[in-house]
Design a protein around this motif. Structure first.
Motif, PDB file in Angstrom:
ATOM      1  N   ASN A 101       0.829  -1.203   0.000  1.00  0.00           N
ATOM      2  CA  ASN A 101       0.000   0.000   0.000  1.00  0.00           C
ATOM      3  C   ASN A 101       0.865   1.256   0.000  1.00  0.00           C
ATOM      4  O   ASN A 101       0.599   2.220  -0.721  1.00  0.00           O
ATOM      5  N   LEU A 102       1.912   1.256   0.819  1.00  0.00           N
ATOM      6  CA  LEU A 102       2.771   2.426   0.904  1.00  0.00           C
ATOM      7  C   LEU A 102       3.555   2.637  -0.389  1.00  0.00           C
ATOM      8  O   LEU A 102       3.779   3.772  -0.810  1.00  0.00           O
ATOM      9  N   MET A 103       3.972   1.547  -1.047  1.00  0.00           N
ATOM     10  CA  MET A 103       4.784   1.651  -2.257  1.00  0.00           C
ATOM     11  C   MET A 103       3.949   1.871  -3.514  1.00  0.00           C
ATOM     12  O   MET A 103       4.501   1.947  -4.607  1.00  0.00           O
ATOM     13  N   GLY A 104       2.627   1.971  -3.379  1.00  0.00           N
ATOM     14  CA  GLY A 104       1.780   2.196  -4.538  1.00  0.00           C
ATOM     15  C   GLY A 104       1.525   0.960  -5.371  1.00  0.00           C
ATOM     16  O   GLY A 104       0.999   1.054  -6.481  1.00  0.00           O
ATOM     17  N   VAL A 105       1.881  -0.220  -4.853  1.00  0.00           N
ATOM     18  CA  VAL A 105       1.649  -1.467  -5.590  1.00  0.00           C
ATOM     19  C   VAL A 105       0.159  -1.789  -5.636  1.00  0.00           C
ATOM     20  O   VAL A 105      -0.381  -2.172  -6.680  1.00  0.00           O
ATOM     21  N   ASN A 106      -0.523  -1.629  -4.501  1.00  0.00           N
ATOM     22  CA  ASN A 106      -1.963  -1.883  -4.441  1.00  0.00           C
ATOM     23  C   ASN A 106      -2.739  -0.680  -4.977  1.00  0.00           C
ATOM     24  O   ASN A 106      -2.451   0.460  -4.623  1.00  0.00           O
ATOM     25  N   ALA A 107      -3.722  -0.958  -5.815  1.00  0.00           N
ATOM     26  CA  ALA A 107      -4.550   0.104  -6.394  1.00  0.00           C
ATOM     27  C   ALA A 107      -6.011  -0.318  -6.340  1.00  0.00           C
ATOM     28  O   ALA A 107      -6.335  -1.506  -6.319  1.00  0.00           O
ATOM     29  N   GLY A 120      -0.212  -3.415  -9.005  1.00  0.00           N
ATOM     30  CA  GLY A 120       0.393  -2.765 -10.148  1.00  0.00           C
ATOM     31  C   GLY A 120       1.885  -2.619  -9.932  1.00  0.00           C
ATOM     32  O   GLY A 120       2.465  -3.258  -9.044  1.00  0.00           O
ATOM     33  N   PRO A 121       2.550  -1.773 -10.694  1.00  0.00           N
ATOM     34  CA  PRO A 121       3.997  -1.596 -10.536  1.00  0.00           C
ATOM     35  C   PRO A 121       4.333  -0.822  -9.271  1.00  0.00           C
ATOM     36  O   PRO A 121       3.555   0.000  -8.789  1.00  0.00           O
ATOM     37  N   MET A 122       5.512  -1.091  -8.735  1.00  0.00           N
ATOM     38  CA  MET A 122       6.006  -0.360  -7.577  1.00  0.00           C
ATOM     39  C   MET A 122       6.323   1.073  -7.972  1.00  0.00           C
ATOM     40  O   MET A 122       6.840   1.335  -9.057  1.00  0.00           O
ATOM     41  N   GLN A 123       5.995   2.030  -7.103  1.00  0.00           N
ATOM     42  CA  GLN A 123       6.184   3.439  -7.399  1.00  0.00           C
ATOM     43  C   GLN A 123       7.153   4.086  -6.402  1.00  0.00           C
ATOM     44  O   GLN A 123       7.426   3.534  -5.333  1.00  0.00           O
ATOM     45  N   MET A 124       7.661   5.248  -6.787  1.00  0.00           N
ATOM     46  CA  MET A 124       8.538   6.003  -5.893  1.00  0.00           C
ATOM     47  C   MET A 124       7.667   6.901  -5.015  1.00  0.00           C
ATOM     48  O   MET A 124       7.197   7.946  -5.449  1.00  0.00           O
ATOM     49  N   VAL A 125       7.433   6.475  -3.793  1.00  0.00           N
ATOM     50  CA  VAL A 125       6.562   7.193  -2.859  1.00  0.00           C
ATOM     51  C   VAL A 125       7.420   7.729  -1.711  1.00  0.00           C
ATOM     52  O   VAL A 125       7.966   6.943  -0.926  1.00  0.00           O
ATOM     53  N   PRO A 126       7.568   9.041  -1.580  1.00  0.00           N
ATOM     54  CA  PRO A 126       8.349   9.595  -0.463  1.00  0.00           C
ATOM     55  C   PRO A 126       7.758   9.183   0.876  1.00  0.00           C
ATOM     56  O   PRO A 126       6.543   9.228   1.082  1.00  0.00           O
TER      57      PRO A 126
END
Length: 264
Positions: free
Chosen positions: A164-170, A198-204
């Motif tokens: 969830n934190l890395m933006g993988v779950n949508a 989904g793909p892993m994202q760059m989440v500060p």
């Protein structure tokens, strides 16, 4: 007592209903079982109120780590959702690596384009690496937890907190009825919001290796590498323990102080 309300999105499951909740919504891994918090003499308090680490004898609470992203941490974050990962144990070692790449071709201040987010201000050569252990054995054993996320998915709830934190779950809205993969207490019918990967994202995000501890290490950056090893399972092959290795790239300290700060 275990809460039976979903506390975070789970891949392949229903997106938690957020009706009637004002202010920021915190998605986090569920609280740990009281029995595991006392293993090895660790105090069950996860957020000790004491901030003076030199005032010996006033508190024996164990300052556990936490990672937070989203609303309250980043000023430009859209929406009101905060993502939080509570550590069961702090890592035994934290490796910090910094280097200078003189061939990276970083532009000087006067030549940078402030409107181009694809050009970083500095070479990303500062990284920390650490490992975390999560154990949900007691949640899978305790009958009072059988209709909770931790009692159904075991250590996967902690992995999903990272997703969830890395933006993988949508979130995806669909009318397809749930199949037999989701236990009955968590199933719904009709149009539902489903959590997909989904793909892993760059989440500060910000890491505190010891929440409410003035002298604890803390960093601002994003998760650049992530791998998980499931080490123990119950008879239904639900993972009860896992080890997670994290590579965290450090960014310039640019954030807004939120409720997860290291001050009192």
């Amino acid at each position: 007592m275990a809460s039976k309300l979903p506390t975070e999105p789970i891949s392949g499951g229903q997106y938690p209903v957020l009706k009637g909740k004002a202010g920021n919504v915190v998605f986090e891994n569920p609280p740990f079982h009281p029995n595991i918090l006392n293993v090895g003499g660790a105090n069950r308090a996860t957020q000790p109120a004491r901030t003076d680490d030199y005032n010996v004898g006033t508190s024996k609470s164990f300052h556990r780590g936490v990672m937070v992203a989203g609303a309250g941490i980043n000023a430009s974050w859209p929406g009101n959702i905060t993502f939080r990962i509570n550590f069961l144990y702090n890592p035994s070692t934290i490796q910090e690596s910094r280097s200078v790449d003189v061939t990276s071709g970083v532009l000087p201040n006067w030549a940078r384009n402030p409107d181009d987010p694809g050009q970083y201000n500095t070479p990303l050569q500062s990284v920390i690496n650490f490992s975390l252990l999560f154990d949900r054995t007691y949640e899978l054993w305790d009958q009072s937890y059988r209709e909770t996320l931790a009692g159904v998915f075991g250590a996967r709830v902690d992995v999903e907190a990272f997703y969830n934190l890395m933006g993988v779950n949508a979130l995806v809205s669909e009318t397809t009825p749930q199949h037999g993969t989701i236990p009955a207490p968590l199933q719904t019918s009709g149009r539902v919001g489903t959590v997909v990967q989904g793909p892993m994202q760059m989440v500060p995000a910000r890491i505190y290796f010891g929440q409410n501890s003035t002298g604890a290490l803390n960093y601002y950056g994003y998760i650049s590498t992530f791998d998980v090893t499931y080490t123990h399972f119950n008879s239904m092959m639900t993972p009860s323990r896992c080890a997670i290795n994290v590579g965290f790239t450090i960014l310039p300290n640019n954030y807004t102080a939120g409720t997860a700060g290291n001050s009192g």
